[in-house]
Design a protein around this motif. Structure first.
Motif, mmCIF file in Angstrom:
data_model
loop_
_atom_site.group_PDB
_atom_site.id
_atom_site.type_symbol
_atom_site.label_atom_id
_atom_site.label_comp_id
_atom_site.label_asym_id
_atom_site.label_seq_id
_atom_site.Cartn_x
_atom_site.Cartn_y
_atom_site.Cartn_z
ATOM 1 N N VAL A 202 4.256 -4.391 12.662
ATOM 2 C CA VAL A 202 4.288 -2.926 13.169
ATOM 3 C C VAL A 202 3.099 -2.142 13.434
ATOM 4 C CG1 VAL A 202 4.602 -0.950 11.702
ATOM 5 C CG2 VAL A 202 5.874 -2.773 10.908
ATOM 6 N N PRO A 203 3.141 -1.949 14.947
ATOM 7 C CA PRO A 203 1.740 -1.055 15.462
ATOM 8 C C PRO A 203 1.621 0.059 14.801
ATOM 9 C CG PRO A 203 3.614 -1.759 17.147
ATOM 10 C CD PRO A 203 4.320 -2.161 15.975
ATOM 11 N N PHE A 204 0.313 0.133 14.582
ATOM 12 C CA PHE A 204 -0.150 1.255 13.535
ATOM 13 C C PHE A 204 -0.096 2.719 13.936
ATOM 14 C CE2 PHE A 204 -3.389 1.893 10.008
ATOM 15 C CZ PHE A 204 -2.627 1.289 9.061
ATOM 16 N N ASN A 205 0.180 2.668 15.313
ATOM 17 C CA ASN A 205 0.449 4.109 15.565
ATOM 18 C C ASN A 205 1.784 4.478 15.841
ATOM 19 O OD1 ASN A 205 1.186 2.596 17.897
ATOM 20 N ND2 ASN A 205 -0.240 3.506 19.145
ATOM 21 N N THR A 206 2.677 3.731 14.994
ATOM 22 C CA THR A 206 4.347 3.880 15.230
ATOM 23 C C THR A 206 4.492 5.134 14.239
ATOM 24 O OG1 THR A 206 4.393 1.580 15.470
ATOM 25 C CG2 THR A 206 6.539 3.068 14.732
ATOM 26 N N PRO A 207 5.353 6.096 14.638
ATOM 27 C CA PRO A 207 5.706 7.221 13.913
ATOM 28 C C PRO A 207 6.335 7.084 12.561
ATOM 29 C CG PRO A 207 6.454 7.612 15.866
ATOM 30 C CD PRO A 207 6.075 6.198 16.009
ATOM 31 N N GLY A 208 5.811 7.231 11.425
ATOM 32 C CA GLY A 208 6.298 7.012 10.038
ATOM 33 C C GLY A 208 5.370 6.368 9.251
ATOM 34 N N VAL A 209 4.242 5.482 10.077
ATOM 35 C CA VAL A 209 3.366 4.844 9.309
ATOM 36 C C VAL A 209 2.075 5.908 8.715
ATOM 37 C CG1 VAL A 209 1.425 2.944 9.349
ATOM 38 C CG2 VAL A 209 3.467 3.014 10.656
ATOM 39 N N GLU A 210 1.777 5.873 7.526
ATOM 40 C CA GLU A 210 1.184 7.012 6.850
ATOM 41 C C GLU A 210 0.411 6.404 5.911
ATOM 42 O OE1 GLU A 210 1.666 11.305 4.386
ATOM 43 O OE2 GLU A 210 3.454 10.065 4.798
ATOM 44 N N VAL A 211 -0.868 6.615 6.143
ATOM 45 C CA VAL A 211 -2.055 6.184 5.216
ATOM 46 C C VAL A 211 -2.070 7.160 4.432
ATOM 47 C CG1 VAL A 211 -4.563 5.336 5.118
ATOM 48 C CG2 VAL A 211 -3.440 4.714 7.126
ATOM 49 N N LYS A 212 -1.605 6.883 2.793
ATOM 50 C CA LYS A 212 -1.820 7.897 1.890
ATOM 51 C C LYS A 212 -3.105 8.307 1.404
ATOM 52 C CE LYS A 212 1.292 9.845 0.575
ATOM 53 N NZ LYS A 212 1.858 10.964 1.042
ATOM 54 N N ARG A 213 -3.763 7.199 1.127
ATOM 55 C CA ARG A 213 -5.098 7.399 0.192
ATOM 56 C C ARG A 213 -5.946 6.114 0.458
ATOM 57 N NH1 ARG A 213 -4.704 5.943 -5.811
ATOM 58 N NH2 ARG A 213 -2.759 4.404 -5.865
ATOM 59 N N HIS A 214 -7.261 6.307 0.205
ATOM 60 C CA HIS A 214 -8.192 5.205 0.407
ATOM 61 C C HIS A 214 -8.397 4.494 -1.131
ATOM 62 C CE1 HIS A 214 -12.504 3.905 -0.488
ATOM 63 N NE2 HIS A 214 -12.174 2.868 0.460
ATOM 64 N N LEU A 215 -8.753 3.534 -1.161
ATOM 65 C CA LEU A 215 -8.618 2.859 -2.631
ATOM 66 C C LEU A 215 -10.189 2.195 -2.676
ATOM 67 C CD1 LEU A 215 -5.126 0.804 -2.779
ATOM 68 C CD2 LEU A 215 -5.793 2.875 -3.923
ATOM 69 N N ASN A 216 -10.797 2.598 -3.730
ATOM 70 C CA ASN A 216 -11.986 1.986 -3.927
ATOM 71 C C ASN A 216 -12.118 0.643 -4.750
ATOM 72 O OD1 ASN A 216 -13.675 4.124 -2.713
ATOM 73 N ND2 ASN A 216 -14.062 5.079 -4.527
ATOM 74 N N VAL A 217 -13.041 -0.152 -4.600
ATOM 75 C CA VAL A 217 -13.190 -1.322 -5.412
ATOM 76 C C VAL A 217 -14.496 -1.241 -6.446
ATOM 77 C CG1 VAL A 217 -13.582 -3.807 -5.419
ATOM 78 C CG2 VAL A 217 -12.109 -2.843 -3.484
ATOM 79 N N PHE A 218 -14.331 -0.983 -7.789
ATOM 80 C CA PHE A 218 -15.340 -0.812 -8.556
ATOM 81 C C PHE A 218 -16.389 0.421 -8.005
ATOM 82 C CE2 PHE A 218 -14.363 -5.021 -9.752
ATOM 83 C CZ PHE A 218 -14.138 -4.842 -11.260
ATOM 84 N N GLY A 219 -15.945 1.389 -7.262
ATOM 85 C CA GLY A 219 -16.715 2.278 -6.692
ATOM 86 C C GLY A 219 -16.998 2.083 -5.478
ATOM 87 N N TYR A 220 -16.977 0.822 -4.781
ATOM 88 C CA TYR A 220 -17.415 0.645 -3.399
ATOM 89 C C TYR A 220 -16.135 0.955 -2.329
ATOM 90 C CZ TYR A 220 -21.184 -2.076 -5.283
ATOM 91 O OH TYR A 220 -22.381 -2.442 -5.786
ATOM 92 N N ASP A 221 -16.549 1.762 -1.317
ATOM 93 C CA ASP A 221 -15.459 2.043 -0.544
ATOM 94 C C ASP A 221 -15.295 1.114 0.608
ATOM 95 O OD1 ASP A 221 -17.734 2.559 1.311
ATOM 96 O OD2 ASP A 221 -17.297 4.739 1.360
ATOM 97 N N HIS A 222 -16.069 0.058 0.669
ATOM 98 C CA HIS A 222 -15.868 -0.737 1.574
ATOM 99 C C HIS A 222 -15.739 -0.390 3.117
ATOM 100 C CE1 HIS A 222 -15.218 -4.268 -1.329
ATOM 101 N NE2 HIS A 222 -16.213 -4.000 -1.349
ATOM 102 N N ALA A 223 -16.351 0.777 3.348
ATOM 103 C CA ALA A 223 -16.256 1.334 4.748
ATOM 104 C C ALA A 223 -17.129 0.414 5.562
ATOM 105 C CB ALA A 223 -16.854 2.836 4.697
ATOM 106 N N PRO A 224 -16.851 0.265 6.851
ATOM 107 C CA PRO A 224 -15.696 1.213 7.610
ATOM 108 C C PRO A 224 -14.307 0.430 7.687
ATOM 109 C CG PRO A 224 -16.902 0.130 9.225
ATOM 110 C CD PRO A 224 -17.551 -0.243 7.789
ATOM 111 N N GLN A 225 -14.139 -0.430 7.016
ATOM 112 C CA GLN A 225 -12.733 -1.203 6.751
ATOM 113 C C GLN A 225 -12.041 -0.564 5.841
ATOM 114 O OE1 GLN A 225 -15.484 -3.375 7.233
ATOM 115 N NE2 GLN A 225 -15.371 -3.250 9.232
#
Length: 402
Positions: A202-225
């Protein structure tokens, strides 16, 4: 007796160690500083791309590719396991060498099961490090440790498939370079249990693909991924995007996870080795109650226990890697399950001891220990929780003896 690495692998190992010393460790703090000061943490620190180019120049690129593929440097799983341990000593290192999850697993899927067109469109830019990918399997509403519970729908509609799914823990989804997702879901809910699921691109720019929220890991955001919950809402992709064919999802998953667990476990051992080095250095620098910490019996017991556990986990993981090379991932199923339990436990134990010696500094951002600890604890869930692997180990052991 432990067999020798190939001469090529030994050379690459030496070059990796030198690269880590010269470029990776010195830039860990720079990467975090950049992200702390950035208005938007979901951007790529320039030093990451600079180091990727340097790794390419030195031939330390795509080392994970199995030797049966044309792009490979000819390394066996056993050889690569040693290199993976070196890269596991830093959380920024795997991407620098283009050996990071989930991209390695996704690239292997495309190499193994992709069509020529799929390889051209997605594999080649992934191998060049130009794009990133996600693997959307786990779902928030079911116990995904049993993948037969997955409820995502992949429905054929003429020349297209329509995907409806709620997925989470899709690593890399927040990376601005993320271009493609491999989504697992049901194409035929009425088929035999292990033939219901399929995987589709599924190409990530396809209509209908929605990133709803970011999930932390023990408070780490693991940015920029980062890790995300993603909803696929009536997402339409061409029928050519199916991988291998309908009902082949479990087959692909097993092909993807075997070598990947070697990678995870050896990286965990690398993190443990670094933690032990930091522990000893700190204990030699600090004095309490009249003597250096390193001279105290309690500390020496911690050091000894750590060394024993690391060696045990390494040997077990290398045995599993060698068995995959000799007999295939299916024959090494028990060994793979064993290391998936053992290596993260050892990593946690050793890192925890190091944190104890560092005191407050050990749980702060001033050392890599706290983030490595969070990563190691998460690894006990990634690719199946301990309880699932323990069940499989026991089942296979009983089968062999009765």
């Amino acid at each position: 007796m432990l067999k020798e690495m190939s001469n090529d692998a030994k050379q690459l190992q030496n070059e990796l160690v030198e690269f880590m010393d010269n470029y990776i460790y010195p830039n860990e703090i720079e990467v975090e500083k950049f992200l702390e000061e950035a208005e938007n943490r979901w951007v790529i620190p320039p030093v990451i791309e600079e180091l990727k180019d340097k790794a390419k120049e030195k031939g330390l690129w795509n080392l994970f590719i199995p030797k049966e593929y044309e792009y490979s440097k000819g390394l066996s799983n056993y050889d690569y396991a040693h290199l993976c341990e070196v890269m596991g000593r830093s959380l920024i290192a795997p991407e620098i060498f283009n050996c990071n999850a989930p991209d390695t697993g996704n690239m292997e899927v495309l190499m193994k099961y992709g069509t020529d067109a799929q390889k051209k469109k997605w594999l080649e830019p992934l191998m060049e490090g130009k794009i990133r990918s996600v693997f959307s399997m786990t779902e928030p509403q079911v116990a995904s440790s049993d993948a037969t519970n997955i409820q995502a729908s992949i429905a054929r509609d003429g020349d297209e498939y329509v995907i409806n799914a709620r997925k989470w823990w899709s690593t890399g989804a927040l990376d601005p370079r993320c271009d493609i997702a491999i989504v697992m879901g049901k194409t035929d809910p009425d088929a035999e249990r292990y033939r219901q699921q399929s995987m589709i691109l599924v190409p990530f720019n396809t209509p209908g693909v929605e990133v709803k929220r970011h999930l932390n890991v023990f408070g780490y955001d693991h940015a920029p991924q980062g890790h995300a919950e993603i909803h696929y809402n009536n997402v339409r992709v061409p029928k050519e995007n199916i991988l291998l064919g309908e009902g082949r999802g479990f087959e692909i998953a097993q092909g993807r996870l075997g070598p990947g667990r070697i990678h995870h476990c050896m990286r965990a051992i690398g993190a443990a080795e670094r933690a032990l080095e930091l522990l000893i250095k700190r204990a030699n620098e600090r004095e309490a109650f009249g003597s250096k910490l390193v001279e105290k019996d309690t500390l020496r017991q911690m050091i000894a226990e750590s060394r024993i556990e690391i060696e045990q986990a390494r040997l077990l993981t290398l045995q599993a890697a060698n068995k995959i090379d000799q007999e295939g991932a299916k024959a090494a199923r028990k060994e793979i399950a064993m290391i998936k339990v053992a290596a993260p436990r050892v990593s946690l134990n050793v890192i925890d001891r190091a944190i104890e010696v560092f005191g407050g500094a050990g749980v702060s951002q001033d050392t890599p220990l706290a983030e490595h600890y969070a990563n190691a604890r998460t690894l006990r869930i990634v690719d199946g929780p301990d309880q699932v692997h323990l069940r499989d180990i026991a089942k296979l052991e009983i089968r062999e003896q009765l």
